[in-house]
Scaffold this active site. Structure first.
Site, short mmCIF file in Angstrom:
data_model
loop_
_atom_site.label_atom_id
_atom_site.label_comp_id
_atom_site.label_asym_id
_atom_site.label_seq_id
_atom_site.Cartn_x
_atom_site.Cartn_y
_atom_site.Cartn_z
N ASN A 47 0.70 -1.04 0.00
CA ASN A 47 -0.05 0.09 -0.05
C ASN A 47 0.93 1.27 -0.09
OD1 ASN A 47 0.18 -1.18 2.67
ND2 ASN A 47 -1.06 0.93 3.46
N ASP A 48 0.78 1.97 1.05
CA ASP A 48 1.27 3.61 0.81
C ASP A 48 2.70 3.48 0.58
OD1 ASP A 48 -1.01 3.64 2.14
OD2 ASP A 48 -0.49 4.79 3.82
N GLU A 231 -5.51 11.51 6.57
CA GLU A 231 -4.09 10.60 6.62
C GLU A 231 -3.38 11.36 5.62
OE1 GLU A 231 -5.12 6.30 7.70
OE2 GLU A 231 -5.87 6.55 5.79
#
Length: 506
Positions: A47-48, A231
């Protein structure tokens, strides 16, 4: 070896697991949806993007990684390097949740380069289980800000715990994470995404003179609350404007805007770093960084040429659509790198210049009719891996079939990406567009990235139709219809080269 959620993971644990799972890596490597020119996990979950930087001519890309499970139950940092964004070396995981203050995940963070040293900041996640009444919003979670340093991006100093949940303001919940550093007028500022006790999203700003000792300084928020948690804040100057990109969670849909379960928006900020007064320039609808189904948690950095480069996660948390690759042992990818600019007050994103190095054979056309007459040849020759640059004049309506069941339509001032096949729950995404002048489309085996009017809007999505190369499972249909004049070029693209490296190869 079994790896369990909410347990520490060391490098030794990973290396033991890696030796035992050669068969899984071979099976995942043969899966039909694997991408040609995007970074993706060798196995498991990605993910990120984290810690993006250039150090001595080498670009370093880290990302959240769970090699053990395609659901992303654990979080390590994986490390890749490149000099040209086409040829990569994958060094494997480098940061592990091996301390009490990050035992349940090395969460997202960033890199700040100064005087030949990279300073990394990330959130060490801890969940507590000593009481049954924790809601894990106002209690039960440790969000720890951690620092490590490196001279080469591969070998790190000991972890230093900078701040814990007790160091954040009293009106802030346990949800504080994703540090990003900005230097301005000789001081360092850390932006942290946060959720307050009233469930309003914001950015906390801390200030330091030495990157070690941090004091609360200010906060950035909208006058009208926008979601319950912001976020992945990215605070930076671009073309003289102080900018904030962040991911507000819990923003309701507004017409054709905010269509995803969570958003990623661009804001212009007015800030006084002397007084600590910051205000977001209020807009009825904030500019969506990407209007596709799969985009979240981007991070940008300035390279040694002065370019601001952004890479995002081609995925999104808590979506109601799925990826069929999960059952085969892997999931998600990173977007292509994009250069950011400000034009007429708007954020512009364009594919990085280096990506032209992927281009191979090309076909040019002067009219839509000639484009369509070559369609059968294009379908046979290209498969799903191509780039298309299209220019439009006097366009009143347009329908472009990209692959079976997937189309891009412009009508009545609205651009619509539709998936009738291969979306696995993905349906339609929209963008309001005054006129259609240009499309630049990157089609990979199981993804699309569409840049509109030179980067005024972008649509990124995974798509799982027409992923093969033979018979009925050919690539995109590439049929253009509508009341418009069109010309352009279609390119066959090569793929990324990703070489698996070991630490002793360095």
């Amino acid at each position: 070896m079994k790896i369990e959620k909410y347990h520490k993971v060391t490098r030794e644990d990973y290396e033991e697991w890696y030796k035992e799972n050669e068969g899984l890596r071979e099976a995942v490597g043969r899966e039909e949806h694997r991408l040609a020119y995007h970074l993706m996990p060798e196995t498991g979950w990605l993910n990120d993007p984290n810690g993006l930087m250039e150090l001595d001519g080498v670009y370093h890309i880290y990302y959240q990684y769970d090699p053990f499970d395609a659901e992303g139950l654990l979080k390590l940092w994986n490390h890749c390097t490149t000099r040209d964004f086409i040829h990569y070396e994958n060094w494997g995981p480098v940061l592990f949740p091996d301390q009490d203050f990050d035992a349940h995940g090395v969460y997202s963070g960033s890199a700040f380069v100064e005087n030949g040293t990279a300073h990394f900041f990330y959130t060490g996640n801890v969940k507590y289980f000593d009481r049954p009444d924790y809601d894990y919003i106002t209690a039960g979670r440790g969000s720890n800000t951690v620092r490590v340093d490196s001279r080469d991006g591969e070998h790190f100093s000991e972890k230093q715990l900078l701040m814990t949940t007790a160091d954040y303001p009293a009106d802030i919940s346990c949800h504080v994470r994703d540090p990003k550093i900005l230097k301005h007028d000789g001081c360092y500022y850390m932006a942290l995404g946060a959720r307050d006790l009233e469930s309003h999203g914001l950015v906390l700003l801390y200030r330091s003179e030495d990157l070690r000792n941090w004091e609360y300084f200010s906060r950035i928020r909208t006058k009208t609350p926008l979601g319950y948690m912001w976020e992945c804040p990215d605070l930076f100057f671009l073309d003289g404007q102080l900018c904030l990109i962040c991911c507000p969670q819990g923003v309701p849909k507004a017409g054709l805007n905010y269509e995803n379960v969570h958003q990623c928006v661009f804001m212009k900020v007015d800030g006084d770093f002397r007084t600590g007064e910051f205000s977001v320039r209020e807009e009825e609808v904030y500019h969506s960084v990407d209007r596709g189904f799969d985009f979240y948690a981007p991070q940008s950095f300035e390279d040694e040429r002065g370019r601001r480069i952004l890479i995002g996660w081609m995925g999104i948390p808590e979506a109601d659509y799925t990826n069929p690759t999960e059952k085969d042992g892997w999931q998600h990818a990173l977007t292509l790198p994009r250069q950011l600019r400000i034009k007429d007050g708007r954020l512009i994103q364009t594919p990085l210049e280096e990506l032209k190095g992927l281009r191979r054979q090309q076909w040019s056309f002067e009219r839509a009719e000639s484009f369509n007459s070559a369609g059968e040849m294009l379908r046979r020759e290209l498969g799903p891996v191509f780039e298309a640059e299209l220019q439009f004049s006097d366009c009143r309506s347009m329908n472009l079939q990209l692959r079976r069941g997937t189309s891009l339509t412009w009508e009545d001032g609205v651009l619509t990406l539709s998936m009738e096949e291969g979306g696995f729950g993905r349906t339609r995404r929209h963008g309001v567009l005054g006129k259609l002048e240009k499309l630049q489309i990157f089609s990979d085996v199981s993804s699309l990235e569409i840049f509109v009017n030179g980067g005024e809007q972008v649509f990124s999505s995974r798509v799982y139709a027409d992923c093969g190369h033979d018979g009925e499972k050919t690539g995109g249909y590439l049929r253009l219809e509508g009341d418009c004049e069109a010309s352009g070029t279609v390119y066959r693209l090569g793929g990324f080269s990703v070489e698996k490296r070991k630490e002793n190869d360095k």
